[in-house]
Design a protein around this motif. Structure first.
Motif, PDB file in Angstrom:
ATOM      1  N   THR A 227       0.831  -1.209   0.000  1.00 20.18           N
ATOM      2  CA  THR A 227       0.000   0.000   0.000  1.00 20.18           C
ATOM      3  C   THR A 227       0.864   1.257   0.000  1.00 20.18           C
ATOM      4  OG1 THR A 227      -0.098   0.349   2.399  1.00 20.18           O
ATOM      5  CG2 THR A 227      -1.690  -1.214   1.463  1.00 20.18           C
ATOM      6  N   ASN A 228       0.193   2.399  -0.094  1.00 21.80           N
ATOM      7  CA  ASN A 228       0.880   3.679   0.080  1.00 21.80           C
ATOM      8  C   ASN A 228       0.388   4.364   1.360  1.00 21.80           C
ATOM      9  OD1 ASN A 228      -1.675   4.402  -0.868  1.00 21.80           O
ATOM     10  ND2 ASN A 228      -0.918   6.052  -2.161  1.00 21.80           N
ATOM     11  N   ILE A 229      -0.036   3.570   2.345  1.00 27.80           N
ATOM     12  CA  ILE A 229      -0.419   4.064   3.662  1.00 27.80           C
ATOM     13  C   ILE A 229       0.866   4.190   4.469  1.00 27.80           C
ATOM     14  CG2 ILE A 229      -1.746   3.569   5.747  1.00 27.80           C
ATOM     15  CD1 ILE A 229      -3.716   1.993   3.956  1.00 27.80           C
ATOM     16  N   MET A 230       1.337   5.432   4.654  1.00 25.53           N
ATOM     17  CA  MET A 230       2.698   5.669   5.127  1.00 25.53           C
ATOM     18  C   MET A 230       2.874   5.847   6.630  1.00 25.53           C
ATOM     19  SD  MET A 230       4.215   5.535   2.333  1.00 25.53           S
ATOM     20  CE  MET A 230       5.469   6.433   1.492  1.00 25.53           C
ATOM     21  N   CYS A 231       1.844   6.316   7.349  1.00 24.05           N
ATOM     22  CA  CYS A 231       2.071   6.713   8.734  1.00 24.05           C
ATOM     23  C   CYS A 231       0.796   6.546   9.562  1.00 24.05           C
ATOM     24  CB  CYS A 231       2.527   8.167   8.793  1.00 24.05           C
ATOM     25  SG  CYS A 231       1.276   9.319   8.174  1.00 24.05           S
ATOM     26  N   GLY A 232       0.903   6.849  10.834  1.00 26.60           N
ATOM     27  CA  GLY A 232      -0.242   6.749  11.726  1.00 26.60           C
ATOM     28  C   GLY A 232      -1.398   7.637  11.308  1.00 26.60           C
TER      29      GLY A 232
ATOM     30  N   GLU B   6     -13.317  -4.452  12.009  1.00 22.81           N
ATOM     31  CA  GLU B   6     -12.394  -3.934  13.012  1.00 22.81           C
ATOM     32  C   GLU B   6     -11.580  -5.079  13.605  1.00 22.81           C
ATOM     33  OE1 GLU B   6     -12.598  -1.165  17.010  1.00 22.81           O
ATOM     34  OE2 GLU B   6     -14.346  -1.323  15.725  1.00 22.81           O
ATOM     35  N   GLY B   7     -10.292  -4.894  13.696  1.00 24.60           N
ATOM     36  CA  GLY B   7      -9.417  -5.909  14.259  1.00 24.60           C
ATOM     37  C   GLY B   7      -8.992  -6.984  13.273  1.00 24.60           C
ATOM     38  N   SER B   8      -9.443  -6.879  12.013  1.00 24.85           N
ATOM     39  CA  SER B   8      -9.120  -7.894  11.000  1.00 24.85           C
ATOM     40  C   SER B   8      -8.039  -7.442  10.032  1.00 24.85           C
ATOM     41  CB  SER B   8     -10.381  -8.274  10.210  1.00 24.85           C
ATOM     42  OG  SER B   8     -11.331  -8.860  11.061  1.00 24.85           O
ATOM     43  N   TRP B   9      -7.472  -6.284  10.276  1.00 24.00           N
ATOM     44  CA  TRP B   9      -6.439  -5.757   9.374  1.00 24.00           C
ATOM     45  C   TRP B   9      -5.422  -4.950  10.168  1.00 24.00           C
ATOM     46  CZ3 TRP B   9      -5.739  -0.482   9.014  1.00 24.00           C
ATOM     47  CH2 TRP B   9      -6.764   0.312   9.549  1.00 24.00           C
ATOM     48  N   ARG B  10      -4.239  -4.804   9.575  1.00 24.17           N
ATOM     49  CA  ARG B  10      -3.209  -3.929  10.130  1.00 24.17           C
ATOM     50  C   ARG B  10      -2.247  -3.552   9.015  1.00 24.17           C
ATOM     51  NH1 ARG B  10       1.764  -5.157  11.564  1.00 24.17           N
ATOM     52  NH2 ARG B  10       2.569  -7.215  11.200  1.00 24.17           N
ATOM     53  N   VAL B  11      -1.599  -2.405   9.182  1.00 33.54           N
ATOM     54  CA  VAL B  11      -0.610  -1.926   8.215  1.00 33.54           C
ATOM     55  C   VAL B  11       0.741  -1.842   8.912  1.00 33.54           C
ATOM     56  CG1 VAL B  11       0.080  -0.069   6.663  1.00 33.54           C
ATOM     57  CG2 VAL B  11      -2.347  -0.585   6.965  1.00 33.54           C
ATOM     58  N   ASP B  12       1.742  -2.449   8.306  1.00 35.32           N
ATOM     59  CA  ASP B  12       3.113  -2.366   8.813  1.00 35.32           C
ATOM     60  C   ASP B  12       3.790  -1.176   8.153  1.00 35.32           C
ATOM     61  OD1 ASP B  12       5.712  -2.625   9.629  1.00 35.32           O
ATOM     62  OD2 ASP B  12       5.990  -4.656   8.847  1.00 35.32           O
ATOM     63  N   THR B  13       3.734  -0.016   8.813  1.00 34.59           N
ATOM     64  CA  THR B  13       4.319   1.193   8.235  1.00 34.59           C
ATOM     65  C   THR B  13       5.843   1.176   8.305  1.00 34.59           C
ATOM     66  OG1 THR B  13       4.033   2.387  10.318  1.00 34.59           O
ATOM     67  CG2 THR B  13       2.283   2.627   8.666  1.00 34.59           C
TER      68      THR B  13
END
Length: 70
Positions: free
Chosen positions: A8-13, A29-36
């Motif tokens: 992804t291009n999800i970069m930060c908090g 909710e609670g089924s995903w996370r992004v490792d920035t």
């Protein structure tokens, strides 16, 4: 449960906060996370129901991009 991983291009908090409402609605909710911290900003989704295409659409709806890992 299967785990999907997408670049992804999800970069930060702040980006995560912006994407959270759409992703919670589409994925759950609670089924995903992004490792920035990862260079590819990996979105991990745990679901038995969603396809990669559905997750990509949910990310795009939130204003960001996602693609299959290469």
């Amino acid at each position: 449960m299967k785990t999907l991983e997408l670049k992804t291009n999800i970069m930060c908090g702040s980006c995560i906060a912006k994407a959270t409402p759409s992703l919670n609605e589409a994925i759950g909710e609670g089924s995903w996370r992004v490792d920035t911290q990862s260079p590819k900003k990996i979105l991990s989704v745990t679901s038995d129901k969603l396809s990669e295409e559905e997750v990509i659409k949910a990310v795009e709806k939130s204003g960001y991009k996602a693609e299959k890992l290469s």
